[in-house]
Design a protein around this motif. Structure first.
Motif, PDB file in Angstrom:
ATOM      1  N   ALA A  90       0.819  -1.212   0.000  1.00 38.24           N
ATOM      2  CA  ALA A  90       0.000   0.000   0.000  1.00 38.24           C
ATOM      3  C   ALA A  90       0.857   1.268   0.000  1.00 38.24           C
ATOM      4  N   TYR A  91       2.117   1.136   0.387  1.00 38.25           N
ATOM      5  CA  TYR A  91       2.994   2.307   0.462  1.00 38.25           C
ATOM      6  C   TYR A  91       3.921   2.442  -0.741  1.00 38.25           C
ATOM      7  N   LEU A  92       3.941   1.476  -1.621  1.00 38.70           N
ATOM      8  CA  LEU A  92       4.907   1.486  -2.710  1.00 38.70           C
ATOM      9  C   LEU A  92       4.520   2.477  -3.809  1.00 38.70           C
ATOM     10  N   HIS A  93       5.542   3.128  -4.345  1.00 38.08           N
ATOM     11  CA  HIS A  93       5.331   3.992  -5.503  1.00 38.08           C
ATOM     12  C   HIS A  93       6.661   4.126  -6.236  1.00 38.08           C
ATOM     13  N   ASP A  94       6.645   4.776  -7.375  1.00 34.87           N
ATOM     14  CA  ASP A  94       7.857   4.935  -8.179  1.00 34.87           C
ATOM     15  C   ASP A  94       8.920   5.727  -7.423  1.00 34.87           C
ATOM     16  N   TYR A  95      10.173   5.466  -7.772  1.00 29.99           N
ATOM     17  CA  TYR A  95      11.329   6.221  -7.283  1.00 29.99           C
ATOM     18  C   TYR A  95      11.452   6.191  -5.753  1.00 29.99           C
ATOM     19  N   ARG A 116       5.390  -6.619  -9.312  1.00 32.68           N
ATOM     20  CA  ARG A 116       4.889  -5.401  -9.952  1.00 32.68           C
ATOM     21  C   ARG A 116       6.084  -4.636 -10.504  1.00 32.68           C
ATOM     22  N   THR A 117       5.823  -3.780 -11.441  1.00 32.89           N
ATOM     23  CA  THR A 117       6.889  -2.994 -12.057  1.00 32.89           C
ATOM     24  C   THR A 117       6.772  -1.544 -11.623  1.00 32.89           C
ATOM     25  N   PHE A 118       7.817  -1.062 -10.981  1.00 28.93           N
ATOM     26  CA  PHE A 118       7.899   0.342 -10.589  1.00 28.93           C
ATOM     27  C   PHE A 118       9.105   0.979 -11.255  1.00 28.93           C
ATOM     28  N   LEU A 150       9.950  -6.197  -7.550  1.00 34.12           N
ATOM     29  CA  LEU A 150       9.460  -4.858  -7.854  1.00 34.12           C
ATOM     30  C   LEU A 150      10.147  -4.253  -9.079  1.00 34.12           C
ATOM     31  N   ALA A 151      10.889  -5.113  -9.814  1.00 34.70           N
ATOM     32  CA  ALA A 151      11.578  -4.682 -11.034  1.00 34.70           C
ATOM     33  C   ALA A 151      12.521  -3.519 -10.756  1.00 34.70           C
ATOM     34  N   ASP A 189      13.213   5.468   2.045  1.00 33.86           N
ATOM     35  CA  ASP A 189      11.849   5.954   2.279  1.00 33.86           C
ATOM     36  C   ASP A 189      11.045   4.982   3.132  1.00 33.86           C
ATOM     37  N   LEU A 190      11.355   3.699   3.002  1.00 29.53           N
ATOM     38  CA  LEU A 190      10.603   2.665   3.726  1.00 29.53           C
ATOM     39  C   LEU A 190      11.569   1.561   4.147  1.00 29.53           C
ATOM     40  N   ALA A 191      11.546   1.202   5.420  1.00 27.36           N
ATOM     41  CA  ALA A 191      12.386   0.123   5.944  1.00 27.36           C
ATOM     42  C   ALA A 191      11.501  -1.032   6.389  1.00 27.36           C
TER      43      ALA A 191
END
Length: 317
Positions: A90-95, A116-118, A150-151, A189-191
């Motif tokens: 739910a927290y994943l996004h590009d870059y 998924r591909t980010f 996550l590519a 950004d996320l650990a």
């Protein structure tokens, strides 16, 4: 043909000219080689009452608590990983730059991520490698697995978790090939982290051979009840400082606390005290756990007694 077009093995045999038994063998081989993966998504029931209580008492940003029922510890960890993967996604996004630690709970989470591909995803190993008998749960492999899912790209920390002296640690952390990785720590950004315990029966660092029984006892004597990224912490959330803790290579507490999203994943009775310590320390600000750990943690908070923790969970990690 079989999985996407819903054809029977007999129909596929007629179309391809293979025998039915050959079609069956090819389907089996496809699963063995990972060409085909089958996931069973059990309904993940959550304990909203425990989530609200823990979030309020521990001042966490978000808590998910899995209803465990009669699940044995190993199956609980697998399903907890599935729940944690949905939480993380739910927290994943590009870059984004993601950080990982090590351990079975983190492995199960990474393993349950939906590919998924980010764009611009980077995964960074946050602590030195343990060289465990099971490399799947070690930091380098987990960073690679998450990046593949996550590519993205990944950076592994080319040092062991513990060295023989503080001087050696300082020298290694200053080495250019190490700093090329540690420079990313401040960009995380996320650990995603596990929460370890120092109880001898359940201590992963002891099982992995990275700590001796004597070293573990020294940590306990100094007040440690658990660790996050091998940063040992007392029940009140304070950091434990011993000669051993000064020889550990990885992200430091101050840098980890600056990561915006710090997700701790841990379940089972033995993780109740470490979860309290990790939350109070600020090393995690979000938690995915099971109802056993959550219930025991709340009992300790409400009654101020550690007697609940002394009982042994039969199949605890």
């Amino acid at each position: 043909m079989y999985y996407e077009s819903n054809l029977t093995q007999d129909q596929i045999a007629k179309i391809t000219g293979y025998s039915r038994s050959m079609v069956s063998r090819l389907l089996t081989e496809a699963r063995r080689q990972g060409v085909v993966e089958i996931r069973i998504n059990h309904p993940m029931q959550r304990r909203r009452d425990l989530e609200q209580a823990l979030q309020a008492r521990l001042h966490l940003d978000e808590v998910w608590v899995m209803a465990r029922g009669t699940l044995a510890h190993g199956e609980m960890l697998r399903r907890l990983g599935v729940l944690a993967a949905r939480f993380l996604e739910a927290y994943l996004h590009d870059y984004m730059t993601l950080g990982t630690s090590w351990g079975t709970a983190v492995y199960e989470t990474v393993n349950a991520l939906q590919p998924r591909t980010f764009r611009g995803i980077r995964v960074v190993q946050m602590i030195g490698a343990l060289g465990t008998p099971n490399p799947d749960i070690d930091g380098p492999e987990l960073a690679r697995r998450m990046a593949r899912a996550l590519a993205g790209q990944y950076a592994t920390l080319p040092v062991p978790l513990i060295v023989e002296s503080e001087t050696t640690r300082q020298s290694l952390m200053r080495a250019p090939h190490v700093q090329r990785v540690t420079q990313f720590f401040r960009q995380i950004d996320l650990a995603l982290v596990g929460v370890g315990t120092v109880e001898p029966e359940h201590a992963s660092l002891l099982r992995a051979g990275y700590l001796t029984a004597e070293q573990l006892e020294d940590l306990r004597a100094a007040g440690a009840v658990g660790d996050v990224c091998a940063i040992h912490i007392a029940l009140d959330g304070s950091l434990v400082d011993t000669p051993l803790t000064r020889c550990i290579l990885g992200i430091d507490a101050e840098t980890l606390r600056r990561v915006p999203i710090r997700i701790g994943v841990a379940g089972g009775q033995a993780k109740a005290l470490p979860i309290l310590a990790a939350s109070r320390s600020g090393l995690i600000n979000r938690l995915v756990t099971d109802e056993v750990a959550a219930t025991f943690a709340l009992r300790i908070l409400e009654e101020g007694s550690l007697s609940y923790v002394n009982a042994t969970e039969p199949d605890a990690d």
